[in-house]
Design an enzyme around this catalytic site. Structure first.
Site, PDB file in Angstrom:
ATOM      1  CE  LYS A 124      -3.921  -1.738   2.490  1.00 59.78           C
ATOM      2  NZ  LYS A 124      -4.663  -1.731   3.711  1.00 59.78           N
ATOM      3  NE  ARG A 125       2.204   2.306   5.094  1.00 62.20           N
ATOM      4  CZ  ARG A 125       1.568   1.219   5.476  1.00 62.20           C
ATOM      5  NH1 ARG A 125       2.011   0.031   5.064  1.00 62.20           N
ATOM      6  NH2 ARG A 125       0.505   1.271   6.231  1.00 62.20           N
TER       7      ARG A 125
END
Ligand code: GLU
Length: 495
Positions: free
Chosen positions: A257-258
């Site tokens: 997600k990062r």
């Protein structure tokens, strides 16, 4: 399938920027609603105040609008099942928690965080299964009255059956059964009076009459708990569809997600606004993301928005993890750029070039649009390719300008004689320019590649540029001649 009773929701928590994984979930919900003629609801699950990120919501709404995945109910548009922010519904969840307590299906737990931590530690030491030991489930009403009198804080927990099994159907994965003994007494309401994800999510999916839940596979372990909660509330559970995990390009790990970077790789884009700023087209993003976990047949890859809506069917959603390929996305984006009309492309380039700080004008971009269309992977590739056309008085770097085979003198000579010939050319159009310059090369001792290389760098400052003669014609006689002369002067200065 047309079914106006289909109601699906995308229910993000505003804890960070809108990323690829969430976007795929949003897209499948949107496509399914469009396909069935149902409704697409946007609900903001913002009850966890500790993880709240103030930019998340504007980022989400802007991104969804940019992608063109408009919601039928939710923030800004309203709807008959609102409010659509869970933080505005806190009272509602408390009421349901109270009702469950009254019905003997939930209980208040007064255990302190210290007691729970000590319990966890003991379980770890003794190698017992971790979980709440249900002490408060079995306390007497006298004890409850005493805890209340002492003003102890409490959470509300669901009385999970300790025996038997809980089963549910996932439309992609079939029947899933878990042993109730594996489940904890789920916390429904936290000590600050805010609901947990589980309570708020179940209450809202019911009250908003959600027919199908489409969400990431990582939520699958929550479903048995939700089934028990639906049961306790006397409600029936919406159809369940848990979408396949998205893997990183290597196919080995989950797509993070990062921001992420593989060994030796450039940083990869993760957030939708980054793709937007880099010049990916929303059409390409939509087409591409649709294929991360869904296929129409074994080969078709390009789908218009209308085709996606027409063909998207839950039966064709895969349950095995799907890898995300940045190369494939780049390739698809280039295809979409090639398919744009010149005006459309020029409009989009105008924004990108201006954002890059260039004083770009629409008319000139429109002239360049057909020349660069084939060369763009993303719209921002145009910045490097076209910036020269929007700066005045640039000086080419002599090291790039001087062609090895021509030397300084040869390069300068080519620049000067070309400038002169172009200055005197009766009509300054692409054909006449080409003919004149080819004539000069023929009369010189130099190779065409070197000669035109010198002119290209002289004109644009770059070894790679849009086609030379067309570029000259677009820049016009005065600008072209001036640039070539200035380049020649730069060589004088460098000596
Ligand atoms: N708020 C949850 C999330 O952030 C929603 C999960 C669900 O769709 O139930 O993804």
């Amino acid at each position: 399938m047309t079914n106006a009773n289909v109601r699906v929701r995308f229910a993000p928590s505003p804890t960070g920027y809108f990323h690829l994984g969430s976007a795929r979930t949003a897209l499948y919900n949107w496509l399914f609603a469009q396909h069935t003629g149902g409704s697409f609801i946007l609900r903001i699950e913002d009850t966890d105040r500790t993880r709240y990120h103030p930019e998340a919501l504007p980022d989400l709404l802007d991104s969804l609008r940019w992608l063109g995945w408009f919601w039928d109910e939710g923030p800004e548009v309203g709807g008959s099942y609102g409010p659509y922010y869970q933080s505005d519904r806190a009272e509602l969840y408390r009421q349901y928690a109270d009702q469950l307590i009254q019905d003997g299906k939930a209980y208040r737990c007064y255990c302190t965080p210290e007691r729970l931590a000590a319990l966890r530690e003991e379980q770890r030491r003794e190698r017992f299964k971790p979980g709440y030991d249900r002490r408060c489930r079995y306390i007497t009403s006298a004890q409850i009255a005493e805890f209340e009198a002492q003003g102890l804080r409490s959470v509300v927990r669901l009385m999970t059956p300790t025996e038997g099994q809980t089963a549910f159907e996932d439309l992609l994965r079939g029947r899933i059964v878990v042993e109730n003994a594996e489940l904890d007494d789920l916390v429904l309401l936290k000590s600050d009076g805010y609901p947990t994800y589980h309570l708020a999510n179940v209450v809202d999916d019911h009250l908003m009459q959600i027919s199908h839940i489409l969400r990431g596979e990582e939520w699958l372990p929550s479903v048995p708990k939700h089934v028990l909660l639906y049961d306790a509330l006397g409600w029936s559970i919406p159809a369940q569809v848990h979408l396949p995990t998205i893997l990183d390009p290597s196919g080995k790990g989950k797509l993070s997600k990062r921001r992420q970077r593989g060994p030796g790789e450039a940083e990869r884009l993760t957030f939708i606004h980054e793709f937007r700023q880099t010049g990916y087209l929303p059409e390409a993003m939509t087409n591409f993301l649709a294929l991360v976990g869904w296929a129409y047949d074994a080969e078709t890859e390009l789908f218009t928005r209308d085709e996606l809506i027409r063909y998207f069917d839950l039966d064709d959603v895969s349950k095995s993890p799907a890898a995300f390929s940045y190369e494939k996305l780049d390739h698809m984006n280039a295809v979409y750029i090639r398919g744009l009309g010149d005006n459309d492309l020029a409009n989009r380039l105008l924004q990108i070039l201006r954002r890059a700080g260039l004083d770009a004008d629409y008319g000139r971009i429109l002239q360049f649009a057909p020349l660069v269309k084939e060369r763009l992977r993303t719209l921002s590739d145009a910045v490097d390719l076209l910036d020269f056309a929007f700066v005045d008085g640039h000086m080419p770097d002599p090291d790039t300008l001087v062609q090895k085979a021509m030397g300084v003198d040869g390069t300068r000579q080519a620049l000067r004689e070309s400038a002169k010939a172009l200055y005197e050319l009766p009509s300054f159009d692409e054909e006449a320019i080409e003919e004149t310059l080819r004539g000069l090369v023929d009369a010189s001792d130099f190779k065409i590649r070197d000669y035109f290389g010198a002119l290209r760098v002289g004109l644009t400052g770059k070894r790679v540029s849009p086609p030379l003669f067309e570029t000259m014609a677009i820049l016009g006689r005065q600008d072209t001649v001036q640039r070539l002369r200035r380049a020649a002067d730069a060589l004088d200065a460098a000596e």
